[in-house]
Scaffold this motif. Structure first.
Motif, mmCIF file in Angstrom:
data_model
loop_
_atom_site.group_PDB
_atom_site.id
_atom_site.type_symbol
_atom_site.label_atom_id
_atom_site.label_comp_id
_atom_site.label_asym_id
_atom_site.label_seq_id
_atom_site.Cartn_x
_atom_site.Cartn_y
_atom_site.Cartn_z
ATOM 1 N N SER A 269 0.816 -1.216 0.000
ATOM 2 C CA SER A 269 0.000 0.000 0.000
ATOM 3 C C SER A 269 0.852 1.270 0.000
ATOM 4 O O SER A 269 1.715 1.461 0.868
ATOM 5 C CB SER A 269 -0.921 0.002 1.222
ATOM 6 O OG SER A 269 -1.734 1.155 1.225
ATOM 7 N N PRO A 299 1.341 -9.501 6.011
ATOM 8 C CA PRO A 299 2.129 -8.763 6.998
ATOM 9 C C PRO A 299 3.125 -9.617 7.769
ATOM 10 O O PRO A 299 2.875 -10.793 8.055
ATOM 11 C CB PRO A 299 1.062 -8.196 7.943
ATOM 12 C CG PRO A 299 -0.109 -9.104 7.780
ATOM 13 C CD PRO A 299 -0.088 -9.558 6.353
ATOM 14 N N ASP A 304 6.769 -2.177 8.433
ATOM 15 C CA ASP A 304 5.481 -1.514 8.601
ATOM 16 C C ASP A 304 4.701 -1.391 7.295
ATOM 17 O O ASP A 304 3.883 -0.500 7.139
ATOM 18 C CB ASP A 304 5.703 -0.108 9.202
ATOM 19 C CG ASP A 304 4.405 0.472 9.762
ATOM 20 O OD1 ASP A 304 3.556 -0.315 10.210
ATOM 21 O OD2 ASP A 304 4.250 1.705 9.721
ATOM 22 N N GLN A 306 1.839 -2.166 4.556
ATOM 23 C CA GLN A 306 0.427 -2.485 4.709
ATOM 24 C C GLN A 306 -0.113 -3.097 3.422
ATOM 25 O O GLN A 306 0.367 -2.808 2.324
ATOM 26 C CB GLN A 306 -0.373 -1.214 5.041
ATOM 27 C CG GLN A 306 0.060 -0.515 6.322
ATOM 28 C CD GLN A 306 -0.158 -1.363 7.561
ATOM 29 O OE1 GLN A 306 -1.200 -2.028 7.678
ATOM 30 N NE2 GLN A 306 0.799 -1.346 8.490
#
Length: 349
Positions: A269, A299, A304, A306
């Motif tokens: 993302s 994940p 981090d 997404q």
């Protein structure tokens, strides 16, 4: 860990029976002073019955079985097993030297797929992948790859129909054992080559080398970015293999084998999933005999990133389709057991 160092990291060769062909097993039994027909018996017990010890082979003379009780067949032991909500099973397998490798059994209504590892750990250090966050230990031998399939088949009590080399490791950095395992899974275990998939992030020179074997496998390249700068950010080893060179090698692969290349693209993302990325990818692959697999990110705890929402995924797919790029979205199985694509780490975490 450099690519050169990783290539040298392998377990010392050992004499085991798994991975040998029928002629090789026949020669072995004759060297033991047994008649040639026992080679076929051994072959059937290894690959069809999944024998884990020569003492199990009841058609062999009892005295000979006792003499060979400790002779290694090359089978692993299940150190840990977990089952996800979708019935996907993750296995941590302990090898003869104590190393742990991960493999996954993925059942559907019509097939049983095994995701096999080709190395213990992985030296490629892809930023979004759990395996790359750990230590690279060594390459797997042919029998250690074949054993993963037999182990899953035995545990499910169901014949394996498909195998994907998408577990721990980079198959093309362990090319000879990988090719030998493909041939053994085809000829000995009985899985059609077109039901076997070998996946790579790309190693200089190795795609063309693989093409020379003229296998009828599905060949998949993990692209994950439509340009060199972004790809190098996500896959550090990409600096050794420019995007235009890897695509030229893929075109040579298509020419030599007559088989198309599948490109895998993990959607992150806000990183590589924007409409402009889709358009850039479409332009990059225009005129290529290929198929694109879009994989929404799974994940892991170390980073981090997404997963994109469904709208962004569908928009990316639509843009590729508008530009005549064959594309599909692959949602990974085994998420609840950390057994999905990019989550394998050879631990219970």
């Amino acid at each position: 860990m450099t690519l050169q160092t990783a290539n040298k990291s392998t377990q010392p060769a050992s004499e085991v029976l798994l991975g040998k062909s029928l002629p090789e097993l026949t020669e072995w039994v004759q060297q033991q002073g047994q008649p040639a027909y026992r080679g076929k018996q051994l072959y059937q017990w290894l690959y069809q019955k999944g024998a884990r010890s020569l003492t199990e082979i009841s058609v062999f003379p009892k005295r000979w079985r006792e003499e060979l009780a400790d002779y290694p067949l090359g089978r692993s032991t299940i150190n840990y097993r977990s089952i996800a909500a979708d019935e996907t099973r993750k296995y941590l397998l302990r090898l003869a030297d104590g190393a742990i490798v991960e493999t996954v059994g993925i059942p559907t209504a019509k097939r049983l797929t095994v995701c096999v590892s080709s190395q213990v750990g992985c030296p490629m250090a892809c930023d979004f992948c759990a395996t790359g966050k750990g230590e690279f230990v060594r390459n797997l031998q042919t029998h250690e790859i074949v054993d993963q399939v037999l182990t899953v088949q035995e545990d499910f009590q169901q014949r394996v129909s498909n195998v994907v080399f998408m577990g721990m490791g980079e198959p093309l950095m362990n090319l000879s054992p990988t090719v030998a395992a493909v041939k053994s899974l085809n000829q000995d275990v009985g899985i059609g080559q077109r039901s076997l998939t070998v996946s790579t992030v790309g190693i200089p020179g190795k795609i063309v080398e693989l093409a020379q074997h003229k296998l009828q496998i599905v060949f998949a390249v993990s692209l994950h970015a439509p340009n060199q700068q972004l790809r190098q950010q996500l896959i550090p080893s990409a600096k050794h293999y420019p995007l235009d060179t890897i695509l030229a090698d893929c075109r040579e692969y298509v020419r030599v084998t007559g088989r198309r290349v599948t490109f895998e693209y993990i959607l992150l993302s806000g990183v590589n999933d924007l409409p402009e990325h889709a358009l850039e990818l479409a332009n990059l692959l225009r005129g290529f005999q290929t198929h694109v697999n879009l994989i929404p990110y799974n994940p892991i705890s170390e980073v981090d990133y997404q997963r994109p929402d469904r709208y962004r995924i569908e928009e990316f797919e639509r843009i590729l389709q508008e530009h005549k790029i064959a594309v599909s979205v692959r949602y990974s199985r085994g998420l609840s057991a950390d057994a999905a694509c990019g989550q394998l780490r050879a631990s219970r975490i």
